[in-house]
Design an enzyme around this catalytic site. Structure first.
Site, mmCIF file in Angstrom:
data_model
loop_
_atom_site.group_PDB
_atom_site.id
_atom_site.type_symbol
_atom_site.label_atom_id
_atom_site.label_comp_id
_atom_site.label_asym_id
_atom_site.label_seq_id
_atom_site.Cartn_x
_atom_site.Cartn_y
_atom_site.Cartn_z
ATOM 1 N N LYS A 1 0.869 -1.194 0.000
ATOM 2 C CA LYS A 1 0.000 0.000 0.000
ATOM 3 C C LYS A 1 0.894 1.230 0.000
ATOM 4 O O LYS A 1 2.031 1.178 0.469
ATOM 5 C CB LYS A 1 -0.868 0.007 1.262
ATOM 6 C CG LYS A 1 -2.095 0.857 1.152
ATOM 7 C CD LYS A 1 -3.221 0.094 0.481
ATOM 8 C CE LYS A 1 -4.439 0.929 0.256
ATOM 9 N NZ LYS A 1 -5.587 0.097 -0.151
ATOM 10 N N ASP B 1 -7.044 4.340 -4.716
ATOM 11 C CA ASP B 1 -7.643 4.211 -3.388
ATOM 12 C C ASP B 1 -8.299 5.579 -3.148
ATOM 13 O O ASP B 1 -8.488 6.343 -4.103
ATOM 14 C CB ASP B 1 -6.573 3.890 -2.326
ATOM 15 C CG ASP B 1 -7.174 3.352 -1.023
ATOM 16 O OD1 ASP B 1 -7.485 2.163 -0.954
ATOM 17 O OD2 ASP B 1 -7.369 4.146 -0.067
HETATM 18 N N1 GLU Z 1 -7.331 0.309 -3.019
HETATM 19 C C1 GLU Z 1 -8.092 -0.858 -3.335
HETATM 20 C C2 GLU Z 1 -8.084 -1.796 -2.157
HETATM 21 O O1 GLU Z 1 -8.102 -1.338 -1.025
HETATM 22 C C3 GLU Z 1 -7.671 -1.466 -4.659
HETATM 23 C C4 GLU Z 1 -6.254 -1.894 -4.743
HETATM 24 C C5 GLU Z 1 -5.817 -2.392 -6.122
HETATM 25 O O2 GLU Z 1 -6.610 -2.410 -7.042
HETATM 26 O O3 GLU Z 1 -4.638 -2.769 -6.224
HETATM 27 O O4 GLU Z 1 -8.095 -2.987 -2.257
#
Ligand code: GLU
Length: 444
Positions: A126, A166
């Site tokens: 992340k 996100d």
């Molecule tokens: N931010 C999204 C999540 O919390 C998507 C992450 C992604 O597609 O890599 O899973």
């Protein structure tokens, strides 16, 4: 002291000032107790839990950029590469003033198990920044994104780490970041997901988190003898997840009566008008106060309050810790039957326990909102084979992934004697694969 408690204490001691990360570690490890107890000697010898709670690495960097007045601004950028035992690091980039290392670590930690649950080969990571895209011009957003990627590009790659959207990072931001990556690294590869359709994006990725949330919720309700059609739904948030959750809920015959943003919330007794919301949020990038101009019958309130509205199903789709114990009590008193998390950890630990103790079906975010990252993994597959699949094909795959996730967590909860506790089920189902991959790959 048991192994799980030792590790929770260790996490508290070694990560001061990171309450969200500690909360996520507690939630996951507490529910892993049955598996850990059954394998304690092996896991202790392998220091499996010590390894699991320590990220592989974390980057923190300066992001300088110039605003429209010619003033230099400085933000902080982060990327936490948490665990790549089952695939390249994968997870979004959050752009929000609240972002700090503890929040990114909580999200990265949750992502490990979420990504494992999708049954696709993706590890957990992340990132993000304390940059606030609200009120910025397109040029300012581009300047920030280019500066952010100028540093981030050193650490990512299609087979290394694949960031995505996100909160605060949508199609516009991904586009600017992708352009800068390509320019610096000279490579046209699937290094980001959530890309535009004209340059390697996947159909359904925009809708995926919200649609996936409803596919899983629908399956959970069905398996508990409840038909979603005709039910009243309260949703919080009004970003990408909330919008497409509303759309799919309406397609399934439910009535969505609330949405919220950071300043207030709307109640529309006739059901949310999605075209109005899309225009306000996606086109004008404006506040929900505008909704009354489209729907004079609706009500707008400042502050919080979505969970005070009587509903059958609650879908928190805004942000972490937005559904408190007090909210949970009101939901239960109002006869709510199910809560499914569209956001990451929107329900506090106390609220989750209260809902479960009072017979509310509870689907945790790492299962319920996994449709977004699952479709990102499908985008990666399409990029690797240099093909693109039809809307119907991706949507069908998404649906079957979400239905599988529900059954995997349901089965895991039953296997360990916690039938109906989907928090335990999701954590165990996600953990088992990661644990066996970590042990198989030796000390690393
Ligand atoms: N931010 C999204 C999540 O919390 C998507 C992450 C992604 O597609 O890599 O899973």
């Amino acid at each position: 002291m048991g192994y799980v408690d030792e590790i929770i204490e260790r996490a508290i001691a070694k990560n001061p000032g990171e309450p969200e990360f500690i909360q996520a570690v507690k939630e996951v490890l507490t529910s892993l107790r049955p598996v850990v107890d059954a394998n304690e000697d092996l896991y202790r010898k392998e220091a499996l839990l010590e390894r699991l709670i320590e990220p592989d690495r974390q980057f923190k960097f300066r992001v300088p950029w110039v605003d429209d007045k010619g003033q230099v601004q400085v933000n902080v950028g982060y990327r936490v590469q948490f665990n790549n035992s089952i695939g390249p690091y994968k997870g979004g980039l959050r752009l929000h003033p609240s972002v700090n290392i503890g929040i990114i670590k909580f999200l990265g930690f949750e992502q490990i198990f979420k990504n494992s649950l999708t049954s696709l080969p993706i590890g957990g990571g992340k990132g993000g920044s304390d940059f606030d895209p609200k009120g910025k011009s397109d040029r300012e957003v581009m300047a920030f994104c280019q500066s952010f990627m100028t540093e981030l590009c050193k650490y990512i790659g299609a087979d290394v780490d694949v960031p995505a959207g996100d909160i605060g990072t949508g199609a516009r931001e991904i586009g600017y970041m992708y352009g800068q990556y390509k320019r610096i690294r000279g490579m046209y590869e699937g290094v980001l997901t959530g890309k535009g359709l004209s340059y390697g994006g996947s159909l359904v990725r925009t809708e995926a988190t919200g649609y996936g949330l409803l596919y899983l919720t629908d399956e959970m309700l069905k398996c508990n003898g409840i038909d979603i059609a005709g039910k009243t739904v309260c949703i919080s948030g009004s970003g990408n997840v909330a919008i497409y959750a509303t759309q799919k809920a309406q397609q399934l015959g439910a009535k969505v009566v609330t949405l919220s943003d950071s300043t207030g919330w709307v109640y529309d007794p006739d059901g949310i008008d999605l075209d109005a919301i899309k225009e306000i949020k996606e086109v004008k990038r404006a506040r929900l106060t505008e909704y009354r101009n489209y729907r004079p019958n609706s009500e707008y309130y400042e502050g919080r309050g979505v969970w005070t509205v009587k509903c059958d199903i609650a879908l928190p789709c805004a942000t972490q810790n937005e559904l408190s114990l007090e909210d949970a009590k009101v939901l239960v008193a109002n006869g709510c039957k199910a809560v499914a998390e569209g956001a990451n950890m929107p329900t506090t630990l106390e609220a989750t326990e209260y809902l479960q103790e009072n017979g509310v079906l509870f689907a945790p975010g790492k299962a319920a909102n996994a449709g977004g990252v699952a479709t990102s993994a499908l985008e990666m597959s399409q990029n690797s084979e240099r093909l693109s699949w039809s809307f119907e094909e991706v949507d069908a795959k998404l649906k079957s992934i979400m239905v599988n996730i529900f059954h995997n967590m349901d089965d895991a909860s039953k296997r360990y004697g916690f039938e109906g506790n989907y928090v335990v089920g999701a954590n165990i189902a996600g953990f088992e694969k990661v644990a066996s991959a970590m042990i198989a790959q030796g000390v690393c």
